[in-house]
Write a protein that holds these residues in place. Structure first.
Motif, PDB file in Angstrom:
ATOM      1  N   THR A  94       6.620  56.318 -10.407  1.00 45.76           N
ATOM      2  CA  THR A  94       5.239  56.492 -10.835  1.00 45.76           C
ATOM      3  C   THR A  94       4.529  55.135 -10.738  1.00 45.76           C
ATOM      4  O   THR A  94       4.939  54.278  -9.953  1.00 45.76           O
ATOM      5  N   GLY A  95       3.468  54.925 -11.515  1.00 47.29           N
ATOM      6  CA  GLY A  95       2.662  53.733 -11.340  1.00 47.29           C
ATOM      7  C   GLY A  95       2.968  52.620 -12.333  1.00 47.29           C
ATOM      8  O   GLY A  95       3.672  52.826 -13.327  1.00 47.29           O
ATOM      9  N   PRO A  96       2.425  51.422 -12.103  1.00 45.10           N
ATOM     10  CA  PRO A  96       2.709  50.282 -12.976  1.00 45.10           C
ATOM     11  C   PRO A  96       2.265  50.491 -14.414  1.00 45.10           C
ATOM     12  O   PRO A  96       2.938  50.026 -15.345  1.00 45.10           O
ATOM     13  N   LEU A  97       1.177  51.216 -14.619  1.00 47.32           N
ATOM     14  CA  LEU A  97       0.694  51.426 -15.981  1.00 47.32           C
ATOM     15  C   LEU A  97       1.633  52.356 -16.742  1.00 47.32           C
ATOM     16  O   LEU A  97       1.909  52.128 -17.930  1.00 47.32           O
ATOM     17  N   SER A  98       2.128  53.384 -16.079  1.00 48.28           N
ATOM     18  CA  SER A  98       3.068  54.303 -16.738  1.00 48.28           C
ATOM     19  C   SER A  98       4.362  53.592 -17.117  1.00 48.28           C
ATOM     20  O   SER A  98       4.865  53.743 -18.234  1.00 48.28           O
ATOM     21  N   VAL A 130       8.251  45.637 -16.426  1.00 50.79           N
ATOM     22  CA  VAL A 130       7.368  44.676 -15.754  1.00 50.79           C
ATOM     23  C   VAL A 130       6.588  45.390 -14.646  1.00 50.79           C
ATOM     24  O   VAL A 130       7.174  46.100 -13.823  1.00 50.79           O
ATOM     25  N   PRO A 131       5.267  45.228 -14.596  1.00 50.95           N
ATOM     26  CA  PRO A 131       4.455  45.934 -13.599  1.00 50.95           C
ATOM     27  C   PRO A 131       4.672  45.421 -12.176  1.00 50.95           C
ATOM     28  O   PRO A 131       4.853  44.231 -11.936  1.00 50.95           O
ATOM     29  N   THR A 132       4.633  46.335 -11.229  1.00 51.24           N
ATOM     30  CA  THR A 132       4.622  46.065  -9.794  1.00 51.24           C
ATOM     31  C   THR A 132       3.595  47.014  -9.166  1.00 51.24           C
ATOM     32  O   THR A 132       3.227  48.014  -9.777  1.00 51.24           O
ATOM     33  N   CYS A 133       3.061  46.747  -7.997  1.00 54.14           N
ATOM     34  CA  CYS A 133       3.439  45.735  -7.029  1.00 54.14           C
ATOM     35  C   CYS A 133       2.248  44.798  -6.819  1.00 54.14           C
ATOM     36  O   CYS A 133       1.092  45.246  -6.790  1.00 54.14           O
ATOM     37  N   PHE A 134       2.560  43.512  -6.659  1.00 53.54           N
ATOM     38  CA  PHE A 134       1.540  42.493  -6.444  1.00 53.54           C
ATOM     39  C   PHE A 134       1.871  41.655  -5.212  1.00 53.54           C
ATOM     40  O   PHE A 134       1.667  40.447  -5.185  1.00 53.54           O
ATOM     41  N   CYS A 135       2.384  42.330  -4.173  1.00 49.64           N
ATOM     42  CA  CYS A 135       2.694  41.647  -2.920  1.00 49.64           C
ATOM     43  C   CYS A 135       1.417  41.401  -2.129  1.00 49.64           C
ATOM     44  O   CYS A 135       0.326  41.834  -2.515  1.00 49.64           O
ATOM     45  N   GLU A 136       1.544  40.737  -1.000  1.00 49.14           N
ATOM     46  CA  GLU A 136       0.372  40.418  -0.176  1.00 49.14           C
ATOM     47  C   GLU A 136      -0.320  41.674   0.336  1.00 49.14           C
ATOM     48  O   GLU A 136      -1.557  41.698   0.480  1.00 49.14           O
ATOM     49  N   HIS A 137       0.454  42.723   0.606  1.00 47.78           N
ATOM     50  CA  HIS A 137      -0.138  43.943   1.154  1.00 47.78           C
ATOM     51  C   HIS A 137      -0.931  44.700   0.089  1.00 47.78           C
ATOM     52  O   HIS A 137      -2.021  45.222   0.372  1.00 47.78           O
ATOM     53  N   CYS A 138      -0.408  44.751  -1.130  1.00 46.41           N
ATOM     54  CA  CYS A 138      -1.150  45.385  -2.222  1.00 46.41           C
ATOM     55  C   CYS A 138      -2.389  44.574  -2.579  1.00 46.41           C
ATOM     56  O   CYS A 138      -3.453  45.133  -2.869  1.00 46.41           O
ATOM     57  N   THR A 139      -2.244  43.255  -2.557  1.00 52.43           N
ATOM     58  CA  THR A 139      -3.392  42.390  -2.845  1.00 52.43           C
ATOM     59  C   THR A 139      -4.486  42.603  -1.811  1.00 52.43           C
ATOM     60  O   THR A 139      -5.680  42.753  -2.159  1.00 52.43           O
ATOM     61  N   ARG A 140      -4.105  42.648  -0.550  1.00 50.58           N
ATOM     62  CA  ARG A 140      -5.091  42.839   0.515  1.00 50.58           C
ATOM     63  C   ARG A 140      -5.770  44.196   0.379  1.00 50.58           C
ATOM     64  O   ARG A 140      -6.990  44.312   0.542  1.00 50.58           O
ATOM     65  N   ARG A 141      -5.008  45.226   0.081  1.00 46.32           N
ATOM     66  CA  ARG A 141      -5.582  46.563  -0.066  1.00 46.32           C
ATOM     67  C   ARG A 141      -6.626  46.588  -1.184  1.00 46.32           C
ATOM     68  O   ARG A 141      -7.742  47.103  -1.014  1.00 46.32           O
TER      69      ARG A 141
END
Length: 506
Positions: free
Chosen positions: A221-225, A233-244
């Protein structure tokens, strides 16, 4: 890892399950037989290649045919499995079941073709002569005997988590990144190489195997759930998620800061450092100060939706009549309000020919008690007692609490046919004819013990019959018997066949 009840206490509760769940005690609600159907509905079962190979193809198919099964949802790959299921979780068969553990088993069950993976750094497991059944191709062997029995064959694919990274070459390079820069729990849905690998896998299947379709799903599911329900610990904060997200005008720095603040707050709650204004009020405060938290969570779910759309489009471009199904796992279908708010069933209609909502009516009792209620009480719903959380759950999701188990009953009693009927009906109404609904019924699904291993959690025949009837009363186009064939008792297979004989009358 979910918190669960200790083994001795759980098994003591389980000992009363026959009285509570069966016909000897509580009347079974929702057991009305649906009107007879002249057309034969889909009656599928989820099954592993190992079940066919260990039991023998013909004997296994004969057993399923007597239960009225007409569709086989068989894994094409089992990267998600660790092969450590205890033998106690296997149902008895005329040929004694074999444990999966310690056998040297493969995870890719069909021949793959490299040309479909040239656009991704990922590939599939290579054939290994040391593996048992290393030279067997499941669909090549299964298709003809299945068709002789009038059974359709579908591929079944589940996403592999991060702890399976050693099985898929370069998988560690596409995993999520948490707010602290560490590897997360699974692949990033925005990573272009991961998405290209999924698309290539689908192209390979559709091109080379004359199967009816495939069912795909991710059980995350999602980081908030994860944060509010379980304190993870929440994910995802990679370069691709940041760019999106930045392309959607969502401030990545503010989102990261908001999640860090909320995570630190949850850490304090776990340590019994509680705010004067209450835990839930404080959570709402963070969401208002950092609306980027919600936006980031929503975009994560949209990336998952895009993968489903890509699977659908890729398959249809090659073979228009190839059926694409969407697996909606138990947390998404049954208790995660954040997922339900972000991804209604109406959003799935354009990317699936059928949707399978998981409604494991029996095992939801202990799952709800230990995986959901207990964890909610430890985190964002700390202000409430567990009994109050349960009542709010029933109210929020529209259940009559008088029909549902009390808190102290959940470890030995599921939610039964009313739950199956309501969740199936919600799916049918949401899709509104845009896709078929195959209700995913959990049959004899074992309970995961806290120290490891599993305890049997058998499905009483009258409750199973009522659940099947409830699915069709709600408008299901078929049922998909789940979780795994090897867990399902012969008695339950017989019950399924009898229930379907009462429904399907040519």
């Amino acid at each position: 890892m979910y918190q669960t009840k200790d083994r001795r206490a759980f098994l003591k509760d389980l000992g009363t399950a026959g009285l509570i769940m069966g016909g000897a005690g509580l009347p079974i609600a929702g057991a009305m037989t649906p009107p007879p159907r002249t057309e034969k509905p889909l009656v599928g079962i989820q099954i592993s290649p190992l079940n066919f190979l260990d039991e023998g193809m013909e004997a296994c198919l004969d057993r399923l045919e007597t239960a009225g099964i007409n569709a086989l949802f068989c894994y094409s790959q089992t990267y998600h499995l660790s092969y450590n299921k205890p033998i106690s979780a296997f149902a008895s068969r005329p040929v004694p079941p074999r444990s999966f553990a310690g056998r040297g088993l493969r995870h890719q069950w069909i021949q793959t073709h490299p040309e479909f993976y040239k656009d991704t750094l990922l590939s599939h497991e290579k054939p290994n002569p040391a593996y048992e059944y290393h030279n067997r191709d499941i669909f090549t062997e299964l298709l003809q005997p299945a068709r002789q029995r009038g059974m359709k064959v579908y591929a079944r694919i589940l996403e592999a988590s991060a702890n399976r990274r050693d099985l898929i070459p370069n998988y560690e390079k596409v995993l999520t990144v948490d707010i602290n820069g560490h590897t997360g729990r699974g692949p990033c849905w925005n990573h272009p190489d991961y998405r290209a690998w999924i698309s290539g896998t689908v192209k390979d299947l559709v091109t080379h195997f004359d199967i009816a379709g495939l069912q795909y799903g991710a059980e995350r599911t999602g980081p908030l759930s994860y944060l509010l329900y379980r304190g993870l610990v929440p994910t995802c904060f990679c370069e691709h998620c940041t760019r999106r997200n930045e392309a959607k005008n969502i401030d990545a720095g503010r989102a990261r800061e908001g999640y860090q603040q909320l995570y630190q707050f949850m850490q304090k709650v776990e340590a019994d450092v509680l705010p004067a204004d209450g835990v839930l009020a404080s959570v709402y405060g963070y969401l208002q100060r950092y609306p980027e938290i919600l936006s980031w969570n929503y975009q994560w779910f949209q990336a998952d939706n895009e993968i489903h759309q890509e699977i659908y489009d890729v398959a249809k471009a090659i073979k228009p009549d190839f059926e694409i199904g969407r697996h909606v796992d138990h947390q998404r279908s049954s208790w995660d309000i954040w997922y339900r708010a972000a991804v209604p069933y109406s959003d799935m209609a354009g990317s699936a020919d059928f949707v399978k909502p998981i409604v494991y009516h029996d095992i939801l009792g202990p799952r709800l008690r230990n995986w959901v209620i207990k964890e909610m009480h430890r985190h964002a719903w700390r202000d409430k007692t567990e009994a109050e959380i349960l009542q709010e759950f029933y109210a929020l999701f529209g259940y009559d609490s008088a029909q549902m188990p009390a808190l102290e009953e959940l470890n030995s009693r599921g939610l039964g046919a009313p739950y199956v009927q309501k969740e199936t009906e919600r799916c049918v109404k949401g899709l509104n004819g845009g896709a078929k609904v195959y209700t995913g019924l959990g049959v004899d699904v074992p309970w995961h013990l806290p120290e490891g291993g599993m305890a049997p959690f058998p499905s009483p025949p009258d409750v199973l019959t009522a659940a099947i009837h409830g699915a069709f009363q709600a408008g299901a186009d078929g049922i998909l018997i789940s979780r795994e064939y090897e867990e399902i008792r012969l008695e339950s297979l017989k019950t399924i066949g009898q229930a379907m004989a009462a429904i399907h009358r040519p």
